[in-house]
Scaffold this motif. Structure first.
Motif, PDB file in Angstrom:
ATOM      1  N   LEU A  34       0.842  -1.119   0.032  1.00  0.00           N
ATOM      2  CA  LEU A  34       0.058  -0.133   0.037  1.00  0.00           C
ATOM      3  C   LEU A  34       1.031   1.196   0.079  1.00  0.00           C
ATOM      4  N   TRP A  35       0.215   2.244  -0.454  1.00  0.00           N
ATOM      5  CA  TRP A  35       1.143   3.640  -0.613  1.00  0.00           C
ATOM      6  C   TRP A  35       0.696   4.690   0.341  1.00  0.00           C
ATOM      7  N   VAL A 102      -2.503   8.722   5.408  1.00  0.00           N
ATOM      8  CA  VAL A 102      -3.595   7.709   4.512  1.00  0.00           C
ATOM      9  C   VAL A 102      -2.610   6.663   3.938  1.00  0.00           C
ATOM     10  N   ALA A 103      -3.356   5.303   3.870  1.00  0.00           N
ATOM     11  CA  ALA A 103      -2.770   4.265   3.086  1.00  0.00           C
ATOM     12  C   ALA A 103      -3.747   3.952   2.078  1.00  0.00           C
ATOM     13  N   ALA A 104      -3.244   3.615   0.812  1.00  0.00           N
ATOM     14  CA  ALA A 104      -4.186   3.548  -0.183  1.00  0.00           C
ATOM     15  C   ALA A 104      -3.452   2.475  -1.218  1.00  0.00           C
ATOM     16  N   ASP A 105      -4.369   1.883  -2.193  1.00  0.00           N
ATOM     17  CA  ASP A 105      -3.831   0.990  -3.232  1.00  0.00           C
ATOM     18  C   ASP A 105      -2.741   1.623  -3.958  1.00  0.00           C
ATOM     19  N   HIS A 106      -2.882   2.954  -4.451  1.00  0.00           N
ATOM     20  CA  HIS A 106      -2.087   3.664  -5.549  1.00  0.00           C
ATOM     21  C   HIS A 106      -1.661   4.881  -4.769  1.00  0.00           C
ATOM     22  N   PRO A 107      -0.629   5.477  -5.019  1.00  0.00           N
ATOM     23  CA  PRO A 107       0.087   6.823  -4.395  1.00  0.00           C
ATOM     24  C   PRO A 107      -0.954   7.794  -4.854  1.00  0.00           C
ATOM     25  N   ASP A 108      -1.256   7.879  -6.043  1.00  0.00           N
ATOM     26  CA  ASP A 108      -2.392   8.972  -6.367  1.00  0.00           C
ATOM     27  C   ASP A 108      -3.588   8.894  -5.466  1.00  0.00           C
TER      28      ASP A 108
END
Length: 759
Positions: A34-35, A102-108
């Motif tokens: 995750l990013w 925040v942690a998300a599937d994509h850096p954007d």
């Protein structure tokens, strides 16, 4: 290939870094990655009314959002990061302070989610002037005063026949690491977390993280990876602490690669400093008394400001004999960005001031600036204003003589075949007739290792098997050359040419932070002791077999021979397939805190450097070109000639930046243009001709190998030398660093330079 101490060995990672194959922290990857993105405050001082994360949590691809409410741990008292929270809660104390991650599937996606967090602020007036901090409302629960050191030495009523005064300001230099600041956090099955990052103090960072996460130190592991080099602390807490929280909340690996703007906002900078000085001297120029007030801007949090203040106050008189001193130093909190450890902290600021005072004294007496310095230089056996006796080699007079006697570079009119290079470049806007040359001096000093009772210790293990040696030590290679030095020590001691240094993590015993020449001393000393223990294990069976002591056997070029030539065998044959290993510690002699009068044996050792600067100044537009810097340095012993010279040249160049271009501007506490176009680092075109004219090798008997640290003291001395040279060229006081163009502009006509080039 040459090997062992005294040889120039290339760094083990030099080729990989040159070819672009070195795995930096920003190259890390993990399955299910995750990013992360961090939301930072746009204000320097504000009350946080509310934080609404609902929109961010609802965005597709977002896996976690954390704020101060998700930080289970409490403060870690007594640590350099004790007073700084992971996320701001009630109050934002500086521009760029983290509020959420925040942690998300994509850096954007992570960046958009961070931007979607709604924070309601009540703006407060920022305190950005450290002088106003004393009377301002408390900015922190611990108050605004970080530390006050009143140093009193000798006769408080002493006065001199000649008195000079000055007010000086030193700007905010950023370490500006070229490599991206990055990290990866991986959750562990035991409920802990592993942090992969370019840490320079892995055990210290582990302890901070464990405290903040509500875990035991054993549940947090820091793995050092991909350090691109450091002139200050790398991977500030504001970068790696949110990562671990996100990994613990999601159960997935989480990566963060900071943007250049985040780097400028997040990590610590050199302390901006205000200094007031009064020097008393007799009619011959001998110093009688120094009075000074030193004010360090710690920024929003304390970090290492107490240590920087101790260095500034202790070295406020410079490498000069001063029988009487009255120094007051303060470090205070403001709403400016945090200040912390940057190479030569505390010492650089006071060096610029006391060397300016020496120039003023020389001018008032009508004598050569180098002569005034020579009449007052410190030597072994003299007292510091702290009452500590200088027991280490202090060849200050020898260093000053070396740079003063070095031939001056030719004037442009003496080399008509070369194009006139105007300050500002070949296409400079000025005219050659407006260029004046100046020569100036700077003498700096720094302390080595920690100070004031710091427990300096390092542990190392050396293993040898099959003709290959391995060194296990938690000393981080930050560009200072420890990994190369460790190889050289083992090669010298055991005659084994192939030596590997194991990667660093916190499963190894602590070695401490990588600053102030620590690892050359304590970690190199630990490696040497461990290698000597292995050497004894190797030689004892042979000595017993031939009826002699191990002292009568020597190892060189992979061979073991006896003093009489009876025994001659190879190290590999003597090993006979066995694995030999030993673990050892190195702990220097203890120091003590400064007392209520600023007195005490606070330092283990010191190193010195003298620099002569030659500059050309366009006195119409105020541009400065550093023509040459002649350097003489006290190094104790040269362990790797190529590396020593490279470290000195790098330190001098960093000092050029502090003198001429580098100043992170923060109007009303807000960082202005946090990028490498708004913040002017010296380029290769700005680097002057650096002449290392002398390396004084008088070994420090209490240091392993007798060596001293080499990279910090040139950073300290070079800005003072450049400012001195600009004063000589222009006749202007030059009381601020970096030197602004208006400070070098001369409105009155100047005479032609003297034939020697001395203005």
């Amino acid at each position: 290939m040459p090997h062992g101490l005294g040889a120039t060995l290339p760094p083990a990672d030099a080729r990989a870094k040159a070819e672009g194959t070195f795995p930096y922290a920003s190259d890390l990857w993990a399955e299910g990655l995750l990013w992360a993105a961090v939301l930072r405050s746009p204000h320097a001082h504000a009350r946080v009314v509310s934080i609404d994360t609902a929109h961010a949590r609802e965005m597709p691809g977002v896996r976690a959002v954390v704020t101060h409410e998700d930080v289970p741990g409490g403060p870690l008292r007594g640590h350099r990061s004790a007073d700084r929270p992971v996320f701001a809660s009630d109050v934002v104390r500086h521009h760029g302070e983290p509020l959420a991650a925040v942690a998300a599937d994509h850096p954007d996606t992570a960046r958009m989610a961070a931007a979607a967090i709604v924070v309601e602020y009540q703006l407060l007036d920022p305190v950005t002037d450290p002088e106003q901090s004393f009377a301002a409302e408390p900015l922190h629960p611990d108050g605004n005063l970080v530390r006050h050191i009143p140093l009193r030495h000798g006769d408080a009523e002493a006065t001199g026949e000649v008195v000079v005064e000055g007010l000086y300001r030193i700007g905010r230099q950023d370490p500006a690491p070229i490599g991206a600041e990055a990290g990866l956090a991986v959750p562990r099955p035991d409920g802990g977390v592993e942090l992969y990052m370019a840490s320079t103090d892995p055990h210290g960072d582990r302890d901070v993280a464990a405290s903040r996460y509500g875990l035991t130190p054993e549940q947090v592991k820091v793995v050092v990876t991909g350090v691109p080099g450091a002139t200050a602390d790398r991977e500030d807490a504001s970068f790696h602490l949110p990562l671990g929280l996100l990994a613990l909340h999601t159960g997935c690996p989480v990566k963060l690669t900071a943007t250049r703007e985040e780097s400028f906002l997040g990590h610590a900078h050199r302390h901006p400093t205000l200094l007031r000085y009064r020097h008393h001297a007799d009619a011959e120029g001998k110093l009688v008394k120094v009075e000074a007030q030193i004010l360090l801007d710690a920024g929003a949090y304390a970090d290492t400001s107490s240590d920087a203040l101790a260095a500034a106050v202790s070295f406020a008189c410079g490498p000069y004999v001063v029988p009487n001193a009255s120094i007051d130093g303060w470090a205070v909190r403001t709403n400016n960005p945090p200040s912390g450890h940057v190479r030569g902290e505390g010492a650089l600021q006071v060096c610029a001031a006391y060397e300016a005072q020496m120039d003023k004294l020389a001018k008032k007496l009508g004598v050569d600036p180098a002569d005034v310095r020579m009449r007052n230089v410190l030597s072994t056996g003299d007292l510091l204003p702290t009452g500590q006796t200088v027991t280490c080699p202090a060849p200050v007079a020898e260093l000053l003589d070396a740079v003063r006697d070095h031939p001056l570079p030719p004037l442009p009119k003496d080399t008509p075949e070369e194009d006139w290079l105007l300050p500002g470049g070949p296409e400079g806007a000025g005219e050659p007739s407006a260029v004046r040359r100046g020569v100036g001096y700077g003498i700096g000093m720094v302390h080595m290792l920690g100070a004031e009772g710091a427990d300096e210790v390092s542990t190392a293990t050396v293993k040898v098997q099959g003709g290959v040696a391995t060194v296990i030590c938690a000393a981080v290679e930050t560009g200072q050359g420890f990994a190369t030095l460790a190889r050289q020590i083992v090669q010298e001691t055991l005659g084994v040419e192939e030596v590997h240094v194991a990667p660093v993590d916190t499963d190894q015993p602590p070695a401490g932070p990588g600053c102030r020449g620590r690892h050359t001393w304590v970690s190199g000393g630990a490696v040497e002791r461990a290698a000597k223990m292995v050497r004894t294990q190797l030689l004892q069976p042979l000595a017993h077999k031939f009826g002699m002591s191990t002292e009568l056997l020597q190892i060189a070029d992979g061979k073991i021979t006896s003093y009489d030539g009876v025994l001659s065998t190879t190290v590999e044959e003597a090993m006979d397939g066995k694995e030999l290993w030993a673990t050892a510690q190195c702990r220097p002699h203890p120091t003590e805190p400064l007392d209520a009068a600023g007195q005490g044996d606070a330092f283990v050792g010191m190193s010195f450097c003298a620099i002569r600067a030659v500059v050309d100044v366009d006195v119409e537009i105020g541009s400065v070109r550093v023509v040459e810097l002649a350097v003489a340095q006290d190094v104790g012993r040269v362990l790797n000639p190529g590396q020593v010279r490279a470290r000195i040249e790098a330190g001098v160049t960093q000092g050029v930046g502090a003198a001429l271009t580098e100043n992170l501007r923060t109007p009303k506490g807000v960082v202005r243009r946090p990028d490498l176009t708004g913040y002017a680092l010296p380029t290769s075109l700005d680097a002057p001709d650096i002449r290392i004219v002398k390396l004084a090798e008088e070994r420090d008997v209490v240091a392993p190998f007798g060596a001293k640290s080499v990279s910090a003291v040139p950073v300290v001395a070079s800005p003072a030398a450049i400012a001195s040279a600009v004063r000589a060229a222009t006749g202007r006081p030059v009381n601020r660093l970096p030197i602004r163009p208006q400070a070098a502009v001369v409105t009155d006509p100047l005479p032609e330079p003297a034939p020697t080039g001395q203005a």
